[in-house]
Design a protein around this motif. Structure first.
Motif, PDB file in Angstrom:
ATOM      1  N   LEU B  19       0.867  -1.170   0.000  1.00 20.01           N
ATOM      2  CA  LEU B  19       0.000   0.000   0.000  1.00 20.01           C
ATOM      3  C   LEU B  19       0.911   1.229   0.000  1.00 20.01           C
ATOM      4  N   THR B  20       0.709   2.109  -0.984  1.00 18.86           N
ATOM      5  CA  THR B  20       1.546   3.307  -1.081  1.00 18.86           C
ATOM      6  C   THR B  20       0.687   4.551  -0.879  1.00 18.86           C
ATOM      7  N   ILE B  21       1.077   5.368   0.090  1.00 18.49           N
ATOM      8  CA  ILE B  21       0.384   6.651   0.292  1.00 18.49           C
ATOM      9  C   ILE B  21       0.890   7.566  -0.821  1.00 18.49           C
ATOM     10  N   ASN B  22      -0.026   8.055  -1.639  1.00 23.39           N
ATOM     11  CA  ASN B  22       0.389   8.664  -2.905  1.00 23.39           C
ATOM     12  C   ASN B  22      -0.022  10.136  -3.001  1.00 23.39           C
ATOM     13  N   ARG B  23       0.660  10.947  -2.235  1.00 20.49           N
ATOM     14  CA  ARG B  23       0.425  12.391  -2.336  1.00 20.49           C
ATOM     15  C   ARG B  23       1.794  13.049  -2.182  1.00 20.49           C
ATOM     16  N   PRO B  24       2.717  12.698  -3.082  1.00 18.12           N
ATOM     17  CA  PRO B  24       4.126  13.070  -2.877  1.00 18.12           C
ATOM     18  C   PRO B  24       4.361  14.579  -2.813  1.00 18.12           C
ATOM     19  N   ASP B  25       3.546  15.369  -3.523  1.00 17.78           N
ATOM     20  CA  ASP B  25       3.777  16.825  -3.506  1.00 17.78           C
ATOM     21  C   ASP B  25       3.431  17.434  -2.149  1.00 17.78           C
TER      22      ASP B  25
END
Lengths: 245, 257
Positions: B19-25
């Motif tokens: 599971l990857t939390i995907n809000r890199p900005d």
């Protein structure tokens, strides 16, 4: 026997019986309890340190040995338990600095502190079963501080450990390179904590107390277990042997 | 299967789910959108055949904690968002803890506040020497009440007390020394391989045996009782709403003011 001063909402309390290595007498514990009770509510931090060569050598055993009724021992145990509970219940952080040694009752004071620092070579521990005293009074606070396995080991084994080892098991949180710098480091940490927004720090401390309550709620039982032994034959004999009379 | 711009990415490779939390900005800060997708992903995993779940972050950070822009009322204009976020985080930690699959937090970069709390909820946490971890809530006028019960379980009560009252952040190496993480890669580039080794080792265990062990540990340490964590959300929200906390947050978000 206790020095207490307040500056910039930081209370600095020092054990001041240096010729006895700050050993606890009933009078000294009364003074310490009343100093803590009289602290204003709007403080931001307390530091607790010791004057002289060592933080605290524990109970004044010469006084205990001179009182075969066990009354002196009982007074010290009750006094110590009350102080640790009161420190823990304060809504601001308590920083405790150990230099030299924190032995037996001196080590038990750590149970009332949020942040513990010690000089690298300080000695800590509970050698009290040697003299027939049970450290049960400290057990609830040790269990609310370090892991259950380490707490069990520390309370039962009479060996003193150095601060480096105490740091590894979480009894000490920060190491200081030399005993002379313990007090200034404690002050520095107190100032650092005092500079943070107060509401969050207080809420966090009070909340951590609530999370730890299942352990510290046993404080009265711990005290009772230690009190029950005070003045018994085993303790009187061992105390008398220790003092050679 | 998830799309590359979804707030949470979920992939399955044999017995290992990631599971990857995907809000890199936004350094994977937890917004309502992130938390909703996180809840949905964990719900999906309840019926999965995976033996182990790796949780990590997209980009440089693992998770920077709560979305501070959303909880600063002068920016969001909505004083209710903070409480919503905290309640959602509280429920997410409970759901993640009771998931019958062992979880590994692979802390690729900053794990701050609630982000570091999530790592404590996982069964295993790994990071690299230069990652930044910690609980700077008190520095921002906040109280880490939701995650405190998990941090206490992970670190032990005294070390947790020190970490949460002192605030600030620490390196991955320091986090390893105090037991906040269980394994340490020397460098960021080596973390994926270490994570893979640990996840594969866990996944070789019987799934039922792992789930039964996890459930027993949860029962013994009180992880299945939601009372403290839910009360923590209330407390944390009440501190967040104080003018003192809002002013401290505002000062952090606008350092020039």
């Amino acid at each position: 026997m206790i020095e207490c001063s307040i500056e910039n909402k930081i209370a600095s309390i020092a054990l001041n019986r240096p010729d006895k290595r700050n050993a606890m007498s009933p009078e000294m514990l009364d003074e310490l309890q009343s100093a803590i009770d009289q602290l204003p509510d709007d403080l931001r931090a307390i530091t607790l340190t010791g004057n002289g060569k060592t933080f605290c050598a524990g109970f004044d055993l010469k006084r205990c040995a001179a009182d075969p009724t066990g009354e002196t021992m009982r007074s010290l145990l009750s006094g110590l338990s009350g102080i640790v509970s009161t420190l823990r219940s304060k809504p601001f952080p308590v920083i405790l600095g150990v230099h030299g040694a924190a032995v037996a009752g001196g080590c038990a004071l750590l149970g009332g502190a949020d942040i513990v620092l010690a000089d690298r070579n300080a000695k800590l521990g509970y050698p009290v079963v040697k003299i027939g005293v049970s450290p049960a009074v400290s057990a609830p606070f040790m269990l609310a501080s370090i892991t259950p396995g380490a707490a069990r080991n520390r309370l039962i084994d009479t060996e003193l450990i150095n601060a480096t080892r105490a740091h590894k098991i979480g009894l000490v949180h920060q190491l200081v390179d030399s005993p002379e710098h313990v007090r200034s480091k404690a002050q520095q940490i107190a100032e650092q904590l005092a500079s943070k927004p107060t509401t969050g720090v207080r809420a966090t401390k009070v909340w951590l107390n609530e999370i730890g309550a299942p352990m510290t709620n046993h404080a009265a039982e711990g005290l009772h277990a230690s009190l029950a032994l005070a003045g018994n034959d085993e303790e009187c004999t061992r105390l008398a042997e220790l003092w050679g009379n | 299967m998830t799309k590359t711009n979804d707030p949470i990415l979920l992939s399955v490779d044999g017995p290992i789910a990631t599971l990857t939390i995907n809000r890199p900005d936004a350094r994977n800060a937890m917004s309502i959108e992130i938390l909703d997708a996180f809840h949905a992903a964990i719900d999906d995993l309840q019926s999965s055949d995976a033996h182990a779940l790796v949780i990590t972050g997209a980009g440089r950070a693992f998770c920077a904690g709560m979305d501070l822009k959303a909880v600063l009322v002068e920016l969001s204009g909505d004083p209710s968002i903070g409480k919503q976020l905290l309640e959602s985080l509280a429920e997410l930690t409970l759901k993640l803890r009771s998931l019958p699959i062992v979880t590994v937090a692979s802390i690729n970069g900053a794990a701050i506040g609630g982000g570091c709390g999530l790592a404590c909820v996982c069964d295993v946490a790994v990071t690299h020497a230069d990652a930044k971890l910690g609980f700077p809530e008190v520095d921002l006028g906040l109280c880490p009440a939701v995650i405190a019960p998990w941090v206490v379980k992970k670190l032990g009560p005294g070390v947790a007390r020190n970490a949460m009252l002192m605030g600030g952040v620490m390196s991955g190496s320091e986090a390893h020394a105090i037991g906040l993480v269980d394994a340490l890669a020397n460098a960021r580039e080596e973390l994926p391989e270490l994570t893979k080794q640990i996840a594969e080792r866990l996944a070789t265990g019987g799934a039922k045996a792992l789930a039964a062990t996890k459930n027993l540990l949860n029962t013994i340490d009180g992880s299945l009782d939601p009372t403290l964590v839910r009360k923590g959300a209330e407390l944390s929200a009440s501190v967040l709403a104080t003018p003192e906390a809002q002013a401290a947050l505002s000062a952090r978000m606008n350092p020039s003011k």
